[in-house]
Design an enzyme around this catalytic site. Structure first.
Site, mmCIF file in Angstrom:
data_model
loop_
_atom_site.group_PDB
_atom_site.id
_atom_site.type_symbol
_atom_site.label_atom_id
_atom_site.label_comp_id
_atom_site.label_asym_id
_atom_site.label_seq_id
_atom_site.Cartn_x
_atom_site.Cartn_y
_atom_site.Cartn_z
ATOM 1 N N LYS A 238 58.131 18.754 -34.632
ATOM 2 C CA LYS A 238 59.105 17.660 -34.797
ATOM 3 C C LYS A 238 58.402 16.358 -35.185
ATOM 4 C CE LYS A 238 60.796 18.073 -30.577
ATOM 5 N NZ LYS A 238 59.980 19.198 -30.059
ATOM 6 N N ARG B 83 68.701 16.768 -26.056
ATOM 7 C CA ARG B 83 68.091 17.968 -25.482
ATOM 8 C C ARG B 83 69.044 18.700 -24.548
ATOM 9 N NH1 ARG B 83 62.399 16.190 -26.137
ATOM 10 N NH2 ARG B 83 61.178 17.946 -25.417
ATOM 11 N N ARG C 295 46.158 21.775 -28.833
ATOM 12 C CA ARG C 295 46.276 20.321 -28.846
ATOM 13 C C ARG C 295 45.857 19.725 -27.509
ATOM 14 N NH1 ARG C 295 51.989 17.635 -29.775
ATOM 15 N NH2 ARG C 295 52.183 18.196 -27.585
ATOM 16 N N ARG D 239 47.677 14.482 -23.216
ATOM 17 C CA ARG D 239 49.043 14.556 -22.699
ATOM 18 C C ARG D 239 49.055 15.366 -21.413
ATOM 19 N NH1 ARG D 239 53.694 15.352 -27.265
ATOM 20 N NH2 ARG D 239 54.678 16.388 -25.500
ATOM 21 N N ARG E 263 57.920 23.908 -20.016
ATOM 22 C CA ARG E 263 58.616 23.229 -21.124
ATOM 23 C C ARG E 263 59.360 24.258 -21.973
ATOM 24 N NH1 ARG E 263 53.592 20.310 -23.617
ATOM 25 N NH2 ARG E 263 54.981 19.568 -25.258
#
Ligand code: AP5
Ligand code: MG
Length: 191
Positions: A14, A89, A128, A134, A145
């Site tokens: 995204k 969401r 990542r 993060r 998630r």
């Protein structure tokens, strides 16, 4: 005004595709995840609340998220149109977005869904996580998630399919290949 939702699971691309869409169409980017991470890094009260959900891979409560979004929509930068990344969401968020846009005399023009399987998503996010910093890019939180995505967010695909605004795009391949599909779609509906 042209308003687009970029929709997809965690790690579906995204943010990556938003950058390309912004470069080409000059839309204002509202990424609810980036907005919350900015609050966390500045140590604000909102950041403290957000961190307690994000680090577990859970969603921030709808009423709070909707209030934040509404404020963002009223910045002058949003006047040309907005790309919504990470919002909505949940079904209540989608209903709220529809009303917010209606109140401003506009609407949602398309929902572009990036379709990527879970194994690839897990692989991208674990990779990542090695240097993203993060708090939610670790295997356990990524699993959460993805579960939250499938139980709570994915039903929005049907919601927007029923409305006739959902356009699915294969989210694997090179970033440019994927963007070319998105661009063809946007150019078609803008005509
Ligand atoms: P958010 O920041 O929205 O995160 P996310 O949905 O989990 O998605 P990511 O940002 O991780 O992935 P992305 O789809 O943007 O992909 P990217 O381009 O980075 O939300 C974080 C949290 O905030 C939520 O869990 C929740 O707690 C809270 N939150 C946010 N919005 C909320 C809301 N509306 N309501 C309630 N809570 C909310 O790409 C991922 C990786 O893949 C990158 O490393 C990238 O380089 C790579 N990649 C991209 N494209 C490709 C490709 N084509 N091939 C190979 N690799 C690729
Ligand atoms: Mg993102």
């Amino acid at each position: 005004m042209f308003n687009l939702v970029i929709f997809g699971a965690p790690g579906s691309g995204k943010g990556t595709q938003s950058e390309k869409i912004i470069d080409t169409y000059g839309l204002h980017h509202i990424s609810t995840g980036e907005l919350l991470r900015d609050q966390i890094s500045r140590g604000t009260d909102l950041g403290k609340i957000a961190d307690s959900y994000i680090s577990k891979g859970q969603l921030i409560p709808d009423d709070l998220m909707i209030r934040i979004l509404e404020t963002e929509l009223d910045t002058p930068k949003a006047a040309n149109g907005v790309i919504f990344d990470g919002f909505p969401r949940t079904i209540p968020q989608a209903d709220a977005l529809k009303k917010m846009l209606e109140r401003r005399g506009t609407s949602l023009h398309t929902v572009v869904g990036l379709e990527v399987d879970d194994a690839e998503l897990m692989d991208r996010l674990v990779k990542r996580g090695k240097d993203s910093g993060r708090s939610d890019d670790n295997p356990d939180t990524i699993k959460n998630r993805l579960n939250v995505y499938h139980s709570t967010t994915q039903p929005l695909r049907d919601y927007y399919l029923n409305e006739g605004s959902y356009h699915g795009v294969k989210g694997t391949g090179t970033v440019d290949e994927i963007f070319n599909h998105i661009r063809t779609h946007i150019d078609t509906i803008k005509k």
